[in-house]
Write an enzyme that holds these catalytic residues in place. Sequence first.
Site, mmCIF file in Angstrom:
data_model
loop_
_atom_site.group_PDB
_atom_site.id
_atom_site.type_symbol
_atom_site.label_atom_id
_atom_site.label_comp_id
_atom_site.label_asym_id
_atom_site.label_seq_id
_atom_site.Cartn_x
_atom_site.Cartn_y
_atom_site.Cartn_z
ATOM 1 N N LYS A 303 0.629 -1.133 0.257
ATOM 2 C CA LYS A 303 0.368 -0.018 0.060
ATOM 3 C C LYS A 303 1.568 1.301 0.124
ATOM 4 O O LYS A 303 1.482 1.245 0.950
ATOM 5 C CB LYS A 303 -0.601 0.357 1.349
ATOM 6 N N GLU A 390 -20.658 -6.890 8.287
ATOM 7 C CA GLU A 390 -21.358 -6.100 9.316
ATOM 8 C C GLU A 390 -22.704 -7.428 10.136
ATOM 9 O O GLU A 390 -23.560 -6.932 11.316
ATOM 10 C CB GLU A 390 -22.103 -5.100 8.432
ATOM 11 N N ARG A 418 -26.152 -3.813 4.771
ATOM 12 C CA ARG A 418 -26.037 -5.015 5.126
ATOM 13 C C ARG A 418 -26.357 -6.139 5.669
ATOM 14 O O ARG A 418 -26.792 -7.175 5.864
ATOM 15 C CB ARG A 418 -24.801 -5.570 4.173
#
Length: 668
Positions: A303, A390, A418
């Site tokens: 990253k 979630e 969700r």
Amino acid sequence: MTKNIQKNIKNMNTMNIAVPSATPVTLADIQSPQDIKQLTVAELTAIAAEIRQFLVRNIAKTGGHLASNLGVVELTLALHKVFDTPTDKIIWDVGHQSYVHKILTGRQQDFKRLRKLDGLSGFPKSRESAHDAFDTGHSSTAISAALGFCTARDISNQNHHVAAIVGDGSMTGGLVYEALNNAGRSGTNLLVVLNDNQMSIAENVGAISRHLNDIRTTPIYRDVKKDVHKILQAVPLGKKIDKTIEKIKDAVKYTVVPGILFEELGFQYFGPIDGHDIKLLLKTLQKLQKIKGPVLLHVVTKKGKGYKLAEKAPDTFHGVDAFSVKSGRTLNSHNKPLATYTDIFGDTIVKLAQKEPKLVAITAAMPGGTGLDKFRQTFPDRLFDVGIAESHAVTFAAGMAKCGVIPIVSIYSSFLQRAYDQILHDVCVQNLHVIFAVDRAGIVGADGETHQGLFDISYLSHMPNMTVIAPKNRLEFQEMLRFAAFSHKAPIAIRYPKGTASEILPDYAAPLTYGEPEIILKGENIAVVSVGTMMDTAYNAVQNLIQSGYNPSLYNARFINGYKSTKYLHDYSFVFILEDSVKSGGYGEKLSAAATNEYFMCLNDQNGQNSQNGYNKPKNERPPQFHTLAFPDKFIEQGTRAELFKRYELDEEGVTKRILNLIGLSTN
């Protein structure tokens, strides 16, 4: 070497970006994926460095997702050199790492309007380009979508390639494994690229891994395996020998092969390989194109690669506002930052947890984004990060609540969608004391349709046993958190927006009484009812109405459902409801229906039978005219909060004008 390239290299040096060897090809020459098909590895390496320069310079001006895109430059170049979009399909999970893909598919000039109103989206959008095969924005969906593409291709007797690019963070989502399980059993030709920038597998990236990968991608290796199997099946005792070999092979695989999970799910696993080695990526992808069935390629990336500040702090540079390239600091960060609702949430629940040892916090891979960093530092054993899961977070909280623990589930509004079934089935049916801290409610802004929190009122407020509340300012938010933790022993959701916490009306702090609104101003004929932080706009609009000669009332809704009575509205001619959500299923729709029904109950109570319940016969011969000022029932595009409120006439000027027009139309 051209002057342009010399200038680019000089710029890269000032930005701490690695400089490649010179090449006559520049990024400006790349207008479509076809323009990189004939480039050499050296030329692609130089283009990769230019792309990093382009990303840093542009995102420094507009804001956006930086570190993740810096990490996939070589991978994206390799994908577009090997595959032929838009015929071949590349589907990006989440999609925040698709900037390089957009650069290579003819959208370089649009980056000056990245994530701006009517500008370039920060996520894949099929309306922008045919190269964006599927619109994404939430995590863990790409493999499911890609399998759908593969199945449709097979049904249509087509033969193009389909690739899903999935980050290691997305692998914490259960939907990924549902899709892998289904795809592995399907036998269809599907490539899943696992972009891994966190797992501790660096020691596996080297000569041995490359050698093993070369063996496994060589057609002769697969053919020999098939031939040996056929021969053993044909000779006496061959079947037993074959089974023994399989058992030995499986034992070795479980010990050595890092991708055994994927193998067991039906995928052929390759890797891990260096995701920044263009030559290796090209060689591997070209070989994998020829393999039949579902394949998973595991690549390791860094990253923030190429921009030293982002490499050192990739989380800081994941999603950024405009910043200084030299220092990495957000522009105007020298000013004292104002407290956001997220900050206040984090500070307040630490204080609440100090009083209540049973109070815990749950996050779905967003401890920093939801303001839980301080809680984690203070109570490390009471903060639970479940990953991008979630649905699991909610049922996990329900299990805790069943045992007397008080869980606060902090999730962004658009992500909490969700977990709808888990909220309804596992929390509300059992009437459990779970607190939902619904961050980023209402307009979020630059991330656009997939991230706007416009639906939480609609999908939460109709659930039996659920109470939904919204604060008008920072002080009321703190009081609502205390109320939810200590006074209300049932499911409750507190919705609050992104951004600076409102300081409006600090002197108005009536005690929080279940189901009752707060009276801010008492007038006649016209009532304005505000939901949550719409109070800033509502209060200013009411002041404008007063200057226009009207005497309106102003109410703070507080409770979006569960209100005791609507009789306080019966004697008004006009009721205007302001909310930062869609109209369908919103507060205005519910309040107007309940108030109209209650109005007629009172009007028809000729004998005073309901007087004991607090009903009084209305003064007006007809119920009030209700008008809900909210966002239209559509997906709201990207833009700043201020721009979007203005566009949909939900700012002070727009609300004032709309109210005056509606009153004028009714009285003329």
